[in-house]
Design an enzyme around this catalytic site. Structure first.
Site, PDB file in Angstrom:
ATOM      1  CB  CYS B  82      -0.944  -0.009   1.191  1.00 39.39           C
ATOM      2  SG  CYS B  82      -1.923  -1.525   1.244  1.00 39.39           S
ATOM      3  CG  HIS B 325      -6.568   1.803   0.114  1.00 37.51           C
ATOM      4  ND1 HIS B 325      -5.394   2.376  -0.330  1.00 37.51           N
ATOM      5  CD2 HIS B 325      -6.196   0.744   0.888  1.00 37.51           C
ATOM      6  CE1 HIS B 325      -4.365   1.692   0.157  1.00 37.51           C
ATOM      7  NE2 HIS B 325      -4.821   0.701   0.886  1.00 37.51           N
TER       8      HIS B 325
END
Lengths: 378, 378
Positions: B82, B325
């Site tokens: 991420c 996201h």
């Protein structure tokens, strides 16, 4: 920019391994760190292409920092298909040259042999532009270089035997390399009669599916084999956009940059590792790197000019064809071989080799990276 | 090191898209290049995590160089789960600061919504160390942060309502952001009664599956919003190796580096984007970034200190929880938001914001990247 040198080398055997992606990478890193005298490491770059797709494993940078006990140092993976390892090395080199880090560990790694071949082929095709029709129409990398080989033979009068001579040379070098995947003796006849993959390319003309890892430590200063230039270029990822199938523009441009920065030319290079993903690619690369005129590479091979005693020995490790091609590891393993040559401690040692060049390709020419190294010519 | 500034911003809407990975990235890049006045670009860095696993597409660097007509410039993808986008930005920043390139295009991108949720969960788990037992035993990222939330509530007396307050704040910010994935009004009650994912974390406490891309152009000089510091740290990728579940060491260390390099501290920061992959993670991050004492983050949230008018507004874009996201894009989209704030042109504009901070996390703390930016306080 500061002087930068390679002070540590590590490499697993290339071939089939039971070990995981992580274990392979760790083995190469530990050997390289030991070889460099256990320096304080400031960052890690990992070259890897298929860790996610084939091994279900990403975040290798952080995993290695932890397992090697290197603390909370910055880490990252770089990807550029088969050029992932070369790109990782280039980031590390630039960071040390710029004074951002003093010592960086670079590792290239891939684990492929555990996966079904169809899955591997599909995963490798993620190195095409899949918004286009080329991949979905059935084009594969062997298919691409098969087309190129047919065109090359038609334009320049080369024969299938010249492709076979590349494969034979690289196998003969690999026979002396205990780290190589294929070390069995072969003959020109066996190579020419082998199972065709995409004619005129047969089994011996295509790099294999391989597991393995290679690592180097690079440091500011001149205490090891010096890195004297880095070049990187991109090229069209689609066959339909390539202006000339018989020249890889990214190789030419990355080499031009590297020669210019080193203040050297092709005639100054004593030993080369280049990206022979297919036998045909080696012939294009020796031309695009400037060692031989365009269209004459096959004659150079016929005349033994890419072996010991010729103009410049090429792929003394055995190359991708016989040393093996664990994709993310390849670019780093080429550097391991060139640095070993310049240290004077290599398999198939080239006598008094002082300047070496490593060239790593991604896709069919989407990326090319060239590094030039200088030793003391021992 | 030279001064470096951000001169161009681009971002797609975050949410569900029919467009491909490549199309999303191109849209963000074109907008950023236009915003920067179409500069000559010297290199591209792409932050991406799951392109290979979910979209069957790698070599994005080369593809973008080609499609954008940028010539044969060097390109690479970076991966750190991420944190892939933040890592890409850091490479570009360091290269420009060091004088290696003058202008670099950075793009983060991910395409996730087309894939079955089970496949997405499996792919995201490649951000664990899968040689260990944690992933195969069924640990997931929501599971990890669920454990952390239970422990945090037990140790410090926080309640489920504090998690809900984080989610509500970020949703309220997202309602004003046309690029955000979730803009529907909600209430504390709805959040607390929503479907549990890993108790005490419910649906609103977990960042969603998202498609999207964000891009920035960075250039040598002071003509844009200045990048005044970069910090990056690695941390243990395994839960069993984490010394304190209630603090993310990599956040603390990356922040320490960035504050030191900027000559600033938490009290100097006017606006923050941080990595709220879960509501719990936002509470840890506001503590680990030094804005509030350890164990007191929940009280700060209760007192509105992370909103406009409080000590420091956090995630004015809506954060990962409500802006969305798209993994590789997140780190770059945080920077887009902070630079917009420092330009004085943001949604949820913080008046006279002059110093902004962006923090991007990978895994459960395997990576953290902090960048600090400086504008004119308009």
């Amino acid at each position: 920019m500061r002087n930068v040198s390679v002070t540590g080398l590590g490499m697993t055997r290339f071939g089939k391994h039971e070990s995981s992606l992580k274990s392979l990478a760790l083995a190469a890193c530990r050997e390289a760190l030991l070889d460099a005298g256990r320096p304080k490491v400031d960052a890690i770059y990992v070259g890897n292409f298929l860790g996610g797709q084939l091994a279900g494993q990403e975040i290798m940078g952080s995993i290695l920092a932890r397992e090697l006990g290197l603390g909370s140092i910055p880490a990252a993976k770089t990807e550029g298909a088969c050029a992932s390892g070369g790109i990782a090395f280039r980031q590390a080199y630039q960071m040390v040259a710029a004074g951002i880090y003093n010592t960086v560990l670079v590792v290239g790694v891939e684990k492929m042999t555990h996966a079904p071949t169809s899955l591997v082929t599909q995963a490798i095709n993620s190195a095409m532009d899949n918004d286009s029709n080329e991949g979905v129409s059935g084009l594969t990398f062997p298919g691409f270089f098969g087309v190129v080989a047919n065109r090359y033979m038609y334009e320049y009068g080369a024969g299938k035997e010249h492709l076979a001579m590349v494969a034979l040379k690289n196998r003969e070098y690999a026979m002396n390399n205990p780290k190589a995947q294929f070390r069995k003796e072969t003959t020109l006849e066996e190579i020419m009669q082998a199972h065709p993959v995409t004619a005129p390319l047969g089994l011996f003309h295509c790099s294999p599916i391989t597991d393995g890892a290679a690592a180097v430590v690079i440091t500011a200063g001149d205490q090891g084999i010096k890195v004297i230039a880095s070049g990187q270029a991109s090229g069209p990822p689609l066959m339909q956009d390539i202006p000339d199938l018989l020249s890889i523009g990214a190789i030419r441009e990355s080499a031009r940059q590297a020669y210019e920065r080193a203040g050297l030319g092709p005639d100054d290079i004593d030993v080369v590792e280049l990206h022979d993903c297919f036998a045909m690619t080696e012939i294009l690369a020796i031309e695009d790197l400037g060692f031989f005129e365009k269209g004459s590479g096959w004659k150079a091979i016929e005349n033994g000019l890419t072996k010991h005693g010729g103009k410049v020995p090429v792929n003394t490790s055995g190359g991708l064809l016989s040393r093996g091609h664990p994709i993310g590891a390849t670019g780093v393993s080429q550097i391991v071989q060139i640095v070993s040559q310049l240290r004077g401690t290599s398999v198939n040692q080239v006598e008094r080799a002082r300047i070496g060049l490593a060239q790593n390709l991604g896709g069919t020419g989407a990326y090319s990276i060239v590094h030039i190294f200088e030793g003391k010519g021992m």
